[in-house]
Motif scaffolding. Structure first.
Motif, PDB file in Angstrom:
ATOM      1  N   LEU A 154       0.764  -1.277  -0.256  1.00  0.00           N
ATOM      2  CA  LEU A 154      -0.022   0.121   0.093  1.00  0.00           C
ATOM      3  C   LEU A 154       0.983   1.132  -0.160  1.00  0.00           C
ATOM      4  O   LEU A 154       0.750   2.403  -0.769  1.00  0.00           O
ATOM      5  CB  LEU A 154      -0.828   0.206   1.123  1.00  0.00           C
ATOM      6  CG  LEU A 154      -2.336  -0.459   1.125  1.00  0.00           C
ATOM      7  CD1 LEU A 154      -3.034  -0.710   2.446  1.00  0.00           C
ATOM      8  CD2 LEU A 154      -3.144   0.076  -0.007  1.00  0.00           C
ATOM      9  N   ILE A 155       1.944   1.186   0.900  1.00  0.00           N
ATOM     10  CA  ILE A 155       2.900   2.476   0.897  1.00  0.00           C
ATOM     11  C   ILE A 155       3.458   2.715  -0.457  1.00  0.00           C
ATOM     12  O   ILE A 155       3.543   3.604  -0.884  1.00  0.00           O
ATOM     13  CB  ILE A 155       3.752   2.256   2.006  1.00  0.00           C
ATOM     14  CG1 ILE A 155       3.192   2.065   3.292  1.00  0.00           C
ATOM     15  CG2 ILE A 155       4.997   3.212   1.863  1.00  0.00           C
ATOM     16  CD1 ILE A 155       3.771   1.618   4.407  1.00  0.00           C
ATOM     17  N   ARG A 156       3.886   1.682  -1.193  1.00  0.00           N
ATOM     18  CA  ARG A 156       4.573   1.606  -2.480  1.00  0.00           C
ATOM     19  C   ARG A 156       3.645   2.416  -3.494  1.00  0.00           C
ATOM     20  O   ARG A 156       3.964   3.076  -4.299  1.00  0.00           O
ATOM     21  CB  ARG A 156       5.175   0.462  -2.925  1.00  0.00           C
ATOM     22  CG  ARG A 156       6.555   0.116  -2.300  1.00  0.00           C
ATOM     23  CD  ARG A 156       7.182  -0.863  -2.909  1.00  0.00           C
ATOM     24  NE  ARG A 156       6.608  -2.334  -2.948  1.00  0.00           N
ATOM     25  CZ  ARG A 156       6.565  -3.142  -1.743  1.00  0.00           C
ATOM     26  NH1 ARG A 156       7.529  -2.905  -0.741  1.00  0.00           N
ATOM     27  NH2 ARG A 156       6.007  -4.170  -1.729  1.00  0.00           N
ATOM     28  N   ALA A 157       2.453   1.839  -3.441  1.00  0.00           N
ATOM     29  CA  ALA A 157       1.382   2.030  -4.444  1.00  0.00           C
ATOM     30  C   ALA A 157       1.146   3.544  -4.309  1.00  0.00           C
ATOM     31  O   ALA A 157       0.796   4.317  -5.211  1.00  0.00           O
ATOM     32  CB  ALA A 157       0.259   1.164  -4.296  1.00  0.00           C
ATOM     33  N   LEU A 158       0.691   3.897  -3.005  1.00  0.00           N
ATOM     34  CA  LEU A 158       0.345   5.085  -2.727  1.00  0.00           C
ATOM     35  C   LEU A 158       1.434   6.261  -3.176  1.00  0.00           C
ATOM     36  O   LEU A 158       1.144   7.443  -3.487  1.00  0.00           O
ATOM     37  CB  LEU A 158      -0.346   5.513  -1.441  1.00  0.00           C
ATOM     38  CG  LEU A 158      -1.633   4.623  -1.227  1.00  0.00           C
ATOM     39  CD1 LEU A 158      -2.013   4.901   0.081  1.00  0.00           C
ATOM     40  CD2 LEU A 158      -2.918   5.318  -2.135  1.00  0.00           C
TER      41      LEU A 158
ATOM     42  N   ASP B 290       1.410   6.825  -6.867  1.00  0.00           N
ATOM     43  CA  ASP B 290       0.107   7.598  -7.447  1.00  0.00           C
ATOM     44  C   ASP B 290      -0.824   7.712  -6.091  1.00  0.00           C
ATOM     45  O   ASP B 290      -1.687   6.547  -5.826  1.00  0.00           O
ATOM     46  CB  ASP B 290      -0.484   6.551  -8.526  1.00  0.00           C
ATOM     47  CG  ASP B 290      -1.785   7.340  -8.985  1.00  0.00           C
ATOM     48  OD1 ASP B 290      -2.049   8.527  -8.521  1.00  0.00           O
ATOM     49  OD2 ASP B 290      -2.419   6.861  -9.806  1.00  0.00           O
ATOM     50  N   ALA B 291      -0.984   8.819  -5.448  1.00  0.00           N
ATOM     51  CA  ALA B 291      -1.616   8.946  -4.359  1.00  0.00           C
ATOM     52  C   ALA B 291      -3.111   9.238  -4.532  1.00  0.00           C
ATOM     53  O   ALA B 291      -3.930   9.214  -3.776  1.00  0.00           O
ATOM     54  CB  ALA B 291      -1.182  10.023  -3.383  1.00  0.00           C
ATOM     55  N   THR B 292      -3.409   9.224  -5.886  1.00  0.00           N
ATOM     56  CA  THR B 292      -4.736   9.333  -6.325  1.00  0.00           C
ATOM     57  C   THR B 292      -5.510   8.137  -6.434  1.00  0.00           C
ATOM     58  O   THR B 292      -6.830   8.237  -6.544  1.00  0.00           O
ATOM     59  CB  THR B 292      -4.941  10.194  -7.660  1.00  0.00           C
ATOM     60  OG1 THR B 292      -4.428   9.424  -8.548  1.00  0.00           O
ATOM     61  CG2 THR B 292      -4.319  11.324  -7.587  1.00  0.00           C
ATOM     62  N   GLN B 293      -4.993   7.102  -6.361  1.00  0.00           N
ATOM     63  CA  GLN B 293      -5.717   5.611  -6.268  1.00  0.00           C
ATOM     64  C   GLN B 293      -6.945   5.595  -5.271  1.00  0.00           C
ATOM     65  O   GLN B 293      -6.493   5.904  -4.182  1.00  0.00           O
ATOM     66  CB  GLN B 293      -4.617   4.804  -6.332  1.00  0.00           C
ATOM     67  CG  GLN B 293      -3.571   4.399  -7.270  1.00  0.00           C
ATOM     68  CD  GLN B 293      -2.806   3.421  -7.183  1.00  0.00           C
ATOM     69  OE1 GLN B 293      -3.031   2.328  -7.418  1.00  0.00           O
ATOM     70  NE2 GLN B 293      -1.500   3.694  -6.612  1.00  0.00           N
ATOM     71  N   SER B 294      -7.937   5.001  -5.659  1.00  0.00           N
ATOM     72  CA  SER B 294      -8.833   4.842  -4.492  1.00  0.00           C
ATOM     73  C   SER B 294      -8.389   3.744  -3.862  1.00  0.00           C
ATOM     74  O   SER B 294      -8.042   2.824  -4.156  1.00  0.00           O
ATOM     75  CB  SER B 294     -10.276   4.649  -5.086  1.00  0.00           C
ATOM     76  OG  SER B 294     -10.343   3.479  -5.933  1.00  0.00           O
ATOM     77  N   ALA B 295      -9.361   3.534  -2.774  1.00  0.00           N
ATOM     78  CA  ALA B 295      -8.911   2.303  -1.794  1.00  0.00           C
ATOM     79  C   ALA B 295      -9.568   1.002  -2.634  1.00  0.00           C
ATOM     80  O   ALA B 295      -9.076  -0.047  -2.338  1.00  0.00           O
ATOM     81  CB  ALA B 295      -9.733   2.684  -0.307  1.00  0.00           C
ATOM     82  N   GLY B 296     -10.786   1.237  -3.065  1.00  0.00           N
ATOM     83  CA  GLY B 296     -11.322   0.173  -3.992  1.00  0.00           C
ATOM     84  C   GLY B 296     -10.420  -0.384  -5.009  1.00  0.00           C
ATOM     85  O   GLY B 296     -10.390  -1.515  -4.997  1.00  0.00           O
TER      86      GLY B 296
END
Length: 155
Positions: A15-19, A22-28
């Motif tokens: 989750l940390i790497r993914a955000l 791109d911090a705009t990704q939704s939790a879904g």
């Protein structure tokens, strides 16, 4: 770092790497990628925020697109630390909009600043009129950024 922060699992690290990418990704969307439900993903993100893993959200600006074509790193040695408090210097330097970061460091210099300017003449104006007039400034060394290969991101 708290004890809870030490207990990050592979999903937290993913989750940390993914955000960070791109911090705009939704939790879904993140949850679907990792096989978690949207609520479970949101709870993990909320926990990471509460642990202090994520700081305040910011927008990553394109400085060149805004007209700032020059970035300079300055090393600043205070002339006399006893006569000028570090707090006075820090307060004054934080008020200069062209100064992007202020780092109190150990070594040859007392401070390291990241300064942006439109071009070299603009940087010279900022240096002469704003930085060199700060309380306690002694020696200053400038390094002009030629290229930046990697920006801060996940460890």
């Amino acid at each position: 770092m708290s004890q809870d922060a030490m207990e990050l699992d592979d999903i937290d690290r993913h989750l940390i790497r993914a955000l960070c990418e791109d911090a705009t990704q939704s939790a879904g969307a993140l949850g679907r990628e990792m096989g978690l439900s949207q609520p479970a993903t949101w709870r993990r993100i909320k926990r990471l925020k509460e642990l202090g893993i994520f700081g305040p959200r910011r927008v990553d600006l394109d400085l060149e697109g805004l007209g700032f074509g020059v970035t300079v790193f300055l090393g600043i040695k205070l002339a006399t630390k006893g006569r000028v408090s570090l707090e006075d210097f820090e307060r004054a330097v934080r008020a200069i909009p062209e100064v992007q970061t202020v780092q109190h460091v150990l070594g040859l210099f007392d401070y390291r600043l990241r300064v942006v300017a439109q071009d070299l003449p603009d940087f010279e104006r900022v240096l002469r009129r704003r930085i060199m007039t700060l309380p306690g400034v002694g020696n200053v060394e400038a390094n002009v950024l030629l290229s930046e290969e990697r920006r801060p991101g996940p460890i």
